[in-house]
Design an enzyme around this catalytic site. Structure first.
Site, short mmCIF file in Angstrom:
data_model
loop_
_atom_site.label_atom_id
_atom_site.label_comp_id
_atom_site.label_asym_id
_atom_site.label_seq_id
_atom_site.Cartn_x
_atom_site.Cartn_y
_atom_site.Cartn_z
CB CYS A 37 -0.96 0.01 1.18
SG CYS A 37 -0.21 -0.34 2.77
CG HIS A 71 -0.21 3.49 5.27
ND1 HIS A 71 -0.39 2.14 5.09
CD2 HIS A 71 0.77 3.62 6.21
CE1 HIS A 71 0.44 1.48 5.88
NE2 HIS A 71 1.15 2.36 6.57
#
Length: 598
Positions: free
Chosen positions: A71, A132
């Site tokens: 990710c 993130h």
């Protein structure tokens, strides 16, 4: 009277002309850990995704869209249109993501995101959901969404973790006996200290010092594990902590309502909304309305609620009369995490269909992601694009749609997908795509400039083992690794006809002259690519990965950080905030943090 009628007509004409000349709006949906086999429009018949299916029916379905295996680097690539290796976000160690909210690792502030490009030409910009890719602020700028071009942010700045639900943690995922191991280590250290004292190698003061050190180390590590929920599981609104640790109560709806409100406030001007779902990363969650609804269990419930949230955003665009002037891009940050299986043998990870491998690997199952693009009247409805495209193509495609130039002070690796999406080209503009796993070159995708076949050349691959439910994955390491004992090196490389063998089951004979020619061309392209890379600060060094307590966002006084969101999302009138930068490390009074910006 005639003058009044003339003025009314002039205003109506001006309003109509304004709508016709208004730049297109942009909506980006980012799913989390959704595999190629998880959505109805990509063949799933046990999970209901009617809204995503409708989006695909009205636009284009991309069947060979490539992401990064994990990710953090994948999201950075999407935001910048560049391979993460160009700005130090290609990890050469086991940690390939930003692990702590207060860590210094992240997207460098001097990188240009699509949000910054759109903000510069007058767009209202917002991000709702997962980030993130860093939040640290220093004298060079901020890595957080506000510092990277988003005027409004509401969401989880790190990621959804097992720790956030409180019934498990990421350390147990890596080592299910972590607490036992801490206790055994503590006993071993005490026994060693006692043995040294018994043999008169150290005296009583030395024994007491070693006892204290052992207790501090093992007790501190235990406390650290227990504190991850407080440190990493929080919700920010812009740069204010509004909930810490966050709860899953109505969480998906809270995110959806912020997105809807942003559209309602900004629909009369060009806007860009990025809706970055927490679903379907573990810990899985769903509201009462969706619990026990899917045939696919908790994972299906989670995906179906995500589909509902997307449907609410799309319905808002239609209700506001702006759907036809909105470009929509939906993708996943990586493939499904097939190793996510509970102790009760319940699958909590995604399904990658016919594609081998899992999240974390450079097999097709880890990097080929379900993607849909829609732009009514421009992109024909119901088409399928099977040519290779990449998540780095998002930025240049958005720039092409909006009509703004790409940055000229850096290499942009992505290509606009609009020629493929509008049927003005039938071949991908990418001749070569580079499949990085962290900082390691695992493979290259080669699309010759003639014919219809794409090839995948594999230099390194992870070793898959059989797991539950008839699935192969990295079950010995929980998440696939990029190097070391669980990987294989291939010399000569494996070569796949990825068009006709997407499951990577039958490598071509490397003794064949045409296969040797493919390898030669790819190795030549690799040399050119490597020569284009510059030395940049490495974002995943140990010091950058460690948490910094003084930079920890805190609702209260660290380490006693705790608050619950009090605002009613449906009543907020939220538009872009233009406040001066505020360091996230600043300790903000609780009552100030819990007052949402309007």
């Amino acid at each position: 009277m005639l003058l009044v009628l003339f003025l009314i007509g002039l205003c109506a004409y001006a309003s109509n002309a304004s709508q016709q000349t208004k730049r297109p709006n942009v909506v980006v949906f980012i799913m989390d850990d959704i595999g190629m086999g998880d959505l109805g429009c990509f063949g799933n018949d046990t999970i209901n995704t009617p809204n995503i299916d409708a989006l695909a029916a009205g636009g284009a379905k991309l069947t060979q869209h490539i992401a990064l295996p994990l990710c953090t680097p994948s999201r950075a690539a999407l935001m910048t249109g560049r391979y993460p290796v160009r700005y130090g976000m290609a990890s050469r160690n086991i940690m390939r993501i930003v692990p702590f909210l207060s860590a210094k690792a992240g997207l460098p502030p001097n990188e240009t995101t699509y949000a910054e490009m759109l903000q510069e030409v007058g767009y209202a910009t917002a991000l709702v959901g997962k980030w993130h890719i860093g939040t640290y602020c220093d004298n060079t700028g901020c890595q957080d969404p506000i510092g990277q071009g988003f005027q409004y942010y509401y969401g989880v700045p790190l990621t959804n973790l097992r720790d956030c639900r409180g019934d498990s943690n990421v350390f147990i995922a890596w080592d299910e006996h972590i607490y036992r191991d801490i206790f055994i280590t503590y006993i071993f250290l005490l026994w060693g200290s006692y043995s040294l004292k018994k043999r008169n190698i150290i005296g009583r003061p030395g024994f007491m010092i070693l006892f204290a050190i052992s207790t501090i180390l093992c007790g501190g590590f235990y406390a650290f594990i227990q504190g991850i929920k407080m440190m990493n599981c929080l919700i920010l609104e812009n740069r204010k902590v509004v909930e810490q640790p966050y709860t899953y109560d109505n969480l998906a709806n809270r995110m959806t309502q912020r997105a809807v409100n942003f559209l309602e406030v900004n629909h009369d001007k060009p806007f860009m909304l990025t809706m970055s779902f927490l679903q379907a990363h573990t810990a899985l969650f769903s509201s009462d309305k969706f619990t026990n609804r899917s045939k696919h269990g908790p994972y299906g419930d989670t995906v179906e609620e995500m589909d509902y949230s997307l449907g609410e955003v799309m319905a808002t665009l239609k209700r506001l009369g702006i759907a036809d002037n909105t470009f929509v891009y939906l993708t996943s940050d990586n493939g499904g995490h097939v190793e996510e299986i509970t102790e009760d043998d319940v699958r909590e990870g995604g399904w990658n269909g016919i594609y081998k491998g899992s999240k974390g690997s450079s097999y097709e199952g880890g990097i080929r992601v379900p993607t849909v693009v829609s732009y009514p009247g421009i992109i024909p409805a119901g088409i399928e694009v099977s040519e290779p495209t990449h998540i780095i193509d998002a930025l240049p495609t958005i720039a092409d749609v909006v009509g703004i130039p790409l940055p000229e002070d850096r290499v942009i690796d992505g290509k606009s997908m609009m020629p493929l999406l509008t049927n003005t080209r039938t071949m991908s503009d990418h001749e070569f795509m580079y499949h990085y796993c962290g900082g390691y070159m695992h493979g290259v995708r080669y699309r010759p400039r003639e014919g219809s076949i794409s090839y995948k050349i594999v230099y390194m691959s992870v070793r898959l083992i059989p797991g539950p439910h008839g699935v192969e994955g990295c079950f010995n390491t929980y998440a696939c690794q990029c190097y070391g004992s669980s990987t294989d090196y291939h010399n000569p490389p494996l070569v796949y006809d990825i068009t006709n063998d997407p499951s990577e089951s039958s490598p071509l004979d490397t003794h064949e002259p045409f296969v040797q020619d493919i390898i030669g061309k790819v190795e030549g392209a690799l040399e050119v690519h490597k020569a284009s890379l510059s030395q940049v600060p490495y974002q995943f060094s140990l010091l950058r990965l460690l948490p910094r307590p003084w930079a920890q966002p805190c609702c209260g006084v660290f380490p006693f950080c705790s608050c619950r969101e009090q605002s009613d999302a449906s009543s907020l009138q939220m538009g872009p905030t233009m406040e001066p930068p505020l360091s996230v490390s600043r300790q903000v009074p609780v009552e100030e943090q819990m007052s949402p910006q309007t």
